[in-house]
Design an enzyme around this catalytic site. Structure first.
Site, PDB file in Angstrom:
ATOM      1  N   CYS A 154       0.841  -1.203   0.000  1.00  0.00           N
ATOM      2  CA  CYS A 154       0.000   0.000   0.000  1.00  0.00           C
ATOM      3  C   CYS A 154       0.874   1.250   0.000  1.00  0.00           C
ATOM      4  CB  CYS A 154      -0.926  -0.003   1.218  1.00  0.00           C
ATOM      5  SG  CYS A 154      -1.969   1.462   1.345  1.00  0.00           S
ATOM      6  N   CYS A 157      -0.383   4.093   2.271  1.00  0.00           N
ATOM      7  CA  CYS A 157      -0.113   3.850   3.686  1.00  0.00           C
ATOM      8  C   CYS A 157       1.343   4.119   4.038  1.00  0.00           C
ATOM      9  CB  CYS A 157      -0.441   2.400   4.053  1.00  0.00           C
ATOM     10  SG  CYS A 157      -2.058   1.812   3.511  1.00  0.00           S
ATOM     11  N   ASP A 158       2.258   3.642   3.194  1.00  0.00           N
ATOM     12  CA  ASP A 158       3.665   3.568   3.593  1.00  0.00           C
ATOM     13  C   ASP A 158       4.616   4.443   2.789  1.00  0.00           C
ATOM     14  OD1 ASP A 158       2.912   1.662   5.475  1.00  0.00           O
ATOM     15  OD2 ASP A 158       3.182   0.007   4.064  1.00  0.00           O
TER      16      ASP A 158
END
Length: 329
Positions: A154, A157-158
């Site tokens: 993701c 997300c990261d």
């Protein structure tokens, strides 16, 4: 009832009720994670007898996420497992029954609905499906070793963790190009590795990616190994046509080859789309009256913890309203 995996407490064992009345619930939630736990907080707080069947990995995908920086309320970030433990404890505080078990099949053809697990059978006036989706994997030995240690599924997300690093993205569809483009905001370089010599992504996404000077395409290739000490430092890439292998420096690897919704037990029970995602209408309702869905099991667009939690809240409110209208509860 408490949980038992990766930091979840098991001081209390799973309780299998001994009679039909104890086995019956107002709300049965299949799957945990942000959607299921959030929904259970709302339904239990509304004094609805609620069961959460968590599956074998309570907390879902966030149990394998080391740090979450974009969930509101935690200015310094929070580990994924800690966030899930807090949600689970908050839900239990309002009286939710937690069960660590796998649902083997369901029967939504008559009411009350029936849910079959490896240990027992449960009935419920309403059901929430929050079984999530699983990222497709590369299928190489080192993948699990470096998951959460430089290898991610993701970018949203990261991505911010990889500032000024060389980043590798695997895939050739819309998601891969969207993630590659997004990651150029952080990475020094972004190399997109694709097994073919052409992309499946939409033309407009292709044009944007081709025009971005930070993105380099490596065609007809696949990753056969990920290397590093405590985190990713490089990948081994093999050309599909020549079998030639080369080592590429990489501070991060993002796998964007799709997701598989966890809906095998639902086939023939609720309407699924061609990819297997649950079809929802009017918020979180499925085609079966009294059966609802929340989170990544239907949401193939956003796939974030916060949106899953939001859908869980929506589903809980929809369920409460439906129970009042149909059951007078």
């Amino acid at each position: 009832m408490t949980l038992s995996v990766d930091g979840f407490d098991k001081e209390k064992e799973n309780h299998t009720p001994s009679n039909a009345e104890e086995n019956h619930f107002d709300v049965a939630i299949i799957g945990s994670g942000p959607a299921g736990y959030t929904a259970s907080i709302y339904t239990s707080r509304a004094k609805l007898k609620t069961l959460v069947i968590s599956g074998s990995l309570p907390g879902g995908q966030l149990m394998t996420t080391t740090e979450v920086e974009n969930y509101p309320g935690f200015p310094n970030g929070i580990n994924g497992p800690d966030l899930m433990i807090y949600m689970q404890q908050q839900s239990e505080r309002f009286g939710t029954t937690m069960l660590i078990d796998e649902v083997t099949s369901v029967d939504f053809g008559s009411k009350p609905f029936k849910i079959f697990t490896g240990s027992s059978t449960y009935t419920s006036d309403s059901v929430l499906i929050s079984t999530g989706a699983t990222p497709r994997k590369l299928g190489i030995k080192s993948e699990q070793e470096f998951s959460g240690k430089g290898l991610s599924y993701c970018a949203t997300c990261d991505g911010p963790f990889f500032k000024n690093q060389d980043i590798v993205v695997v895939g050739g569809g819309d998601t891969a190009l969207e993630e590659a483009t997004f990651l150029t905001k952080f990475g020094k370089t972004v190399k997109l590795i694709h097994r073919r010599d052409n992309l499946r992504a939409s033309k407009i996404l292709q044009e944007r990616a081709f025009e971005n000077p930070k993105i380099e395409f490596i065609w007809n290739s696949s990753i056969v190994d990920v290397k590093g000490d405590k985190k990713v430092t490089s990948v081994v890439v093999r050309n599909m046509n020549t079998a030639e292998e080369k080592n590429l420096e990489a501070g991060g690897v993002f796998v964007a080859i799709g997701h598989e919704p966890n809906t095998a037990i639902l086939k023939g029970q609720v309407d699924l789309d061609e990819r297997g995602y649950v079809i929802v209408q009017n918020g979180t309702r499925t085609n079966i009256d009294g059966v609802f869905a929340a989170g990544d099991v239907h949401d193939f667009r956003y796939r974030q913890a916060i949106t899953a939690a939001g859908f869980g809240c929506m589903a809980a409110l929809d369920i409460e309203k439906w129970l009042v209208e149909t059951k007078g509860k």
